[in-house]
Scaffold this active site. Structure first.
Site, PDB file in Angstrom:
ATOM      1  N   GLU A 170       0.843  -1.197   0.000  1.00 56.21           N
ATOM      2  CA  GLU A 170       0.000   0.000   0.000  1.00 56.21           C
ATOM      3  C   GLU A 170       0.876   1.245   0.000  1.00 56.21           C
ATOM      4  OE1 GLU A 170       0.841   1.539   2.917  1.00 56.21           O
ATOM      5  OE2 GLU A 170       1.771  -0.314   3.552  1.00 56.21           O
ATOM      6  N   GLU A 313       4.665  -0.483   1.451  1.00 57.35           N
ATOM      7  CA  GLU A 313       4.806  -0.661  -0.003  1.00 57.35           C
ATOM      8  C   GLU A 313       4.751  -2.132  -0.439  1.00 57.35           C
ATOM      9  OE1 GLU A 313       8.411   1.139  -1.417  1.00 57.35           O
ATOM     10  OE2 GLU A 313       7.910   3.135  -0.657  1.00 57.35           O
TER      11      GLU A 313
END
Length: 350
Positions: A170, A313
Site C-alpha cells: 500500500e 509498499e
C-alpha cells in the site's frame, strides 16, 4: 458479483493436497519437519491451490495507493502530495519495493484506488481521497463496497494472467492513522496501545494522532461486527482494496502474502468477513507498529521474518519470496530416503 457472493463461495483449503505435500516433505532425506515454517508454508500453499505440485514462479505485487482526508489534522510528518510522488515512482523502479521486486522476479501492479490527483497508475479510483474522518465518515458505504470489489476483481484479473502468488502493499500518507483506528475497534484496545509514530512523528504529533483517532471513534461509533461500517467510517480506500485482495485470493484459490501493519489490518477484516480466508493467507514479517503483533495474533498467524521493518509498499511481503522459493526448490528437487537407500527418519513420541 457481489461481496456477499464472493464470501459465500470461499471453500476451505484442500486437506488431501496438504497431506500429499506433507508426505512428500517427510520422504525427503532430511530430519523430519526440520525446515519448520518453510515446510508449513509450502504445505499450506498446496491446500490453497488444491494440488501437491507447488509452483510459485509467477509472482505479483498489488500496491493499493490512496490518500486519506484525515491528513488535514496534521497527523503525519509529510504532506498528502507525497502519496502521488511515491506511487508514480513505482513505475520508474525508483522505490525500495521496486528494486526488491526486480530481484525476486515479481511484477508490480500499483493501483490508483483513491489518490488525491490524477496519476499514471492503473486507474481504479473510487474518489480523489477519502473525507476527513475527524469531521465526517471517511467514505460512503457504497464507496467502501466498491473498494473491496476493486480488490476482488484485481485478483480475478491476475488469476486469468497465470499469476501463482500475490504479495500485498500500500501507499498512502496517513494510512497508519486509519489502520490504528480500525485496530483499536477490532482488538478492543485503547487507541494509545495500538498507535505508533508511522513514518516518523514527534512526541507532540503522536499525541495529536491519538486524540484525533479517539475523537473519531467516539464521533462515528463504528460497529465492530460490521466491516463495511468500520471501513466507511474510519478506513481508507487502500485498506478496502486490500480487503478485496484477501477475499479474492481465498475465492480464486491464490496464496496472498500479508505485508506489514496496514496490510495485516485489512487481512484481519477479511477474516472477520469469512474465517476461511485465513487458509489462504501467508504472513511475511511483523512491523514495528505497536499493534502489528496483536493483529497477527488475532488472526492466528506467526511471521516468518522479524527485521523491525516498517516501510510498507509491500517490502516485507516481497522479502518473503526468496525464502519461499528456496523451500519450493528443496521440496521439488531433493532426493528421498528411498532414492539414496537410507532408512527414513521415524516420528518420535512427544
Amino acid at each position: 458479483m457481489t461481496i456477499e457472493q464472493v464470501i459465500n463461495e470461499i471453500k476451505p483449503a484442500n486437506q488431501k493436497a496438504m497431506q500429499m505435500c506433507e508426505n512428500r516433505f517427510d520422504s525427503i532425506a532430511k530430519p523430519l519437519k526440520s525446515l519448520g515454517k518453510l515446510e508449513y508454508a509450502i504445505i499450506k500453499i498446496a491446500g490453497m491451490i488444491e494440488k501437491h505440485e507447488v509452483e510459485i514462479d509467477k509472482k505479483a505485487l498489488v500496491i493499493m495507493c490512496a490518500d486519506n482526508g484525515v491528513v488535514e489534522e496534521k497527523i503525519t510528518q509529510t504532506g498528502q502530495e507525497v502519496t502521488a510522488i511515491v506511487a508514480e515512482n513505482f513505475l520508474k523502479n525508483k522505490t525500495s519495493v521496486s528494486i526488491m521486486a526486480g530481484y525476486t522476479n515479481t511484477k508490480l501492479f500499483p493501483i490508483d484506488i483513491g489518490i488525491a490527483k490524477d496519476t499514471n497508475l492503473t486507474n481504479k479510483k473510487i474518489a480523489y481521497g477519502t473525507k476527513n474522518f475527524a469531521k465526517e465518515p471517511a467514505m460512503t458505504k457504497e464507496e467502501a463496497a466498491q473498494a473491496i470489489l476493486t480488490g476482488i476483481s484485481t485478483v480475478f484479473e491476475l488469476k486469468k494472467k497465470g499469476y501463482q502468488i500475490i504479495a500485498t502493499g500500500e501507499m498512502g500518507i496517513g494510512n497508519t492513522t486509519t489502520s490504528s483506528a480500525i485496530a483499536s475497534v477490532l482488538l478492543e484496545k485503547s487507541v494509545d496501545e495500538v498507535t505508533g509514530r508511522g513514518a516518523g512523528l514527534s512526541n507532540e504529533g503522536l499525541i495529536r494522532k491519538i486524540k484525533v483517532i479517539n475523537d473519531a471513534i467516539l464521533l462515528h461509533q463504528p460497529n465492530k461486527e460490521d466491516m463495511i461500517d468500520i471501513l466507511s467510517k474510519i478506513g481508507g480506500f487502500d485498506i478496502g482494496g486490500l480487503i478485496g485482495v484477501f477475499l479474492g485470493g481465498a475465492r480464486y484459490r491464490i496464496p496472498v502474502v500479508i505485508d506489514g501493519f496496514i496490510s495485516a489490518v485489512a487481512a484481519l477484516m477479511a477474516v472477520k468477513m469469512n474465517p476461511l480466508v485465513k487458509d489462504y493467507l501467508l504472513p511475511s514479517h511483523v512491523s514495528k507498529e505497536p499493534a502489528a503483533q496483536m493483529i497477527l495474533d488475532e488472526i492466528g498467524l506467526s511471521p516468518f521474518i522479524t527485521c523491525d521493518m516498517c516501510l510498507g509498499e509491500g517490502t516485507g511481503a516481497v522479502a518473503l519470496f526468496p525464502i519461499l522459493d528456496m523451500a519450493v526448490r528443496v521440496y521439488q528437487e531433493m532426493s528421498t530416503f528411498e532414492q539414496i537407500k537410507v532408512d527414513a527418519y521415524q516420528p518420535l513420541d512427544a
